[in-house]
Design an enzyme around this catalytic site. Structure first.
Site, mmCIF file in Angstrom:
data_model
loop_
_atom_site.group_PDB
_atom_site.id
_atom_site.type_symbol
_atom_site.label_atom_id
_atom_site.label_comp_id
_atom_site.label_asym_id
_atom_site.label_seq_id
_atom_site.Cartn_x
_atom_site.Cartn_y
_atom_site.Cartn_z
ATOM 1 C CG ASP A 114 -1.972 1.053 1.211
ATOM 2 O OD1 ASP A 114 -1.821 2.034 0.452
ATOM 3 O OD2 ASP A 114 -2.960 0.899 1.944
ATOM 4 N NE ARG A 140 -4.588 3.257 0.064
ATOM 5 C CZ ARG A 140 -5.691 2.692 0.519
ATOM 6 N NH1 ARG A 140 -6.867 3.191 0.207
ATOM 7 N NH2 ARG A 140 -5.615 1.630 1.286
#
Ligand SMILES: [Zn+2]
Length: 217
Positions: A142, A144
């Site tokens: 991930d 983000r």
């Protein structure tokens, strides 16, 4: 450790009436910004009357805030490989009702980009789960970041929020950037025939806090 972010400033504020595919209508005040840390064109959608009060310094209580990462296939085309479209639709109505902000973050495919996301789908069709597929492509599970989300909140003068999310990483990152999470409000679970495995993986691998029992059906 508290991260010190460079300040962002409001660039433009404009009203945009919204109409969703199911007929739901509301009005957003859409903000753009200068000085966002990654140079991307992130947006804030202020929804509900109380969001306006907040911005005038008159509101009480923490506004409901949903950081939503862009998903072209889910948000725009209704892809059933993920739950982004229904999550966004739910967030807009809940926030319009209570007053607050959707932070629309331009980070496709958990931050790896649109083409890479589609490459990851191809690997998932070959048997990898959504996290392992990203790793196989040379990305982190991930990627983000919510730094720009925190910058937008600071620019709007919002330092204390009720966070609409099941994702503990959003809580951690926003707190590090000086945003007070007064409350964490869980989102609904949007299961379709095509996204059950994706949601179960999010729960198991990403520590998302939704009820796995709902996913068993
Ligand atoms: Zn999606």
């Amino acid at each position: 450790m508290r991260l010190r972010l460079p300040p962002a400033t409001i660039r433009t504020r404009v009203s945009v009436p919204l109409r969703f595919a199911d007929g739901y209508v509301t009005e957003a005040r859409v903000f753009s910004f200068d000085g966002l840390i990654d140079g991307r064109e992130h947006l804030t959608f202020a929804l509900g009357d109380r969001a306006g009060d907040r911005l005038r310094g008159a509101g009480r209580g923490a506004p409901l805030v949903r950081p939503h990462s862009e998903c072209l296939t889910g948000d725009v085309f209704g892809s059933q490989r993920c739950d982004c479209g229904p999550q966004l639709r739910e967030a807009v109505e809940r926030i319009a009702n209570s007053g607050g902000f959707v932070l629309y973050l331009r980070q496709e495919g958990r931050g790896i980009g649109l083409y890479a996301k589609l490459d990851a789908y191809a690997l998932q069709d070959a048997g990898l789960d959504t996290y392992d597929a990203n790793v196989a492509l040379g990305h982190r599970e991930d990627e983000r970041s919510y730094l720009a989300a925190a910058q937008m909140l600071h620019a709007l003068g919002v330092s204390r929020i009720a966070l609409l999310s099941n994702n503990p990483d959003k809580v951690r990152q926003l707190r590090r950037c000086g945003v007070t999470i007064a409350e964490q409000v869980p989102t609904g679970v949007h299961v379709s025939a095509a996204n059950g495995r994706y949601l179960a993986t999010k729960a198991q691998r990403g520590a998302h806090t939704f009820d796995l029992g709902l996913l068993a059906s």
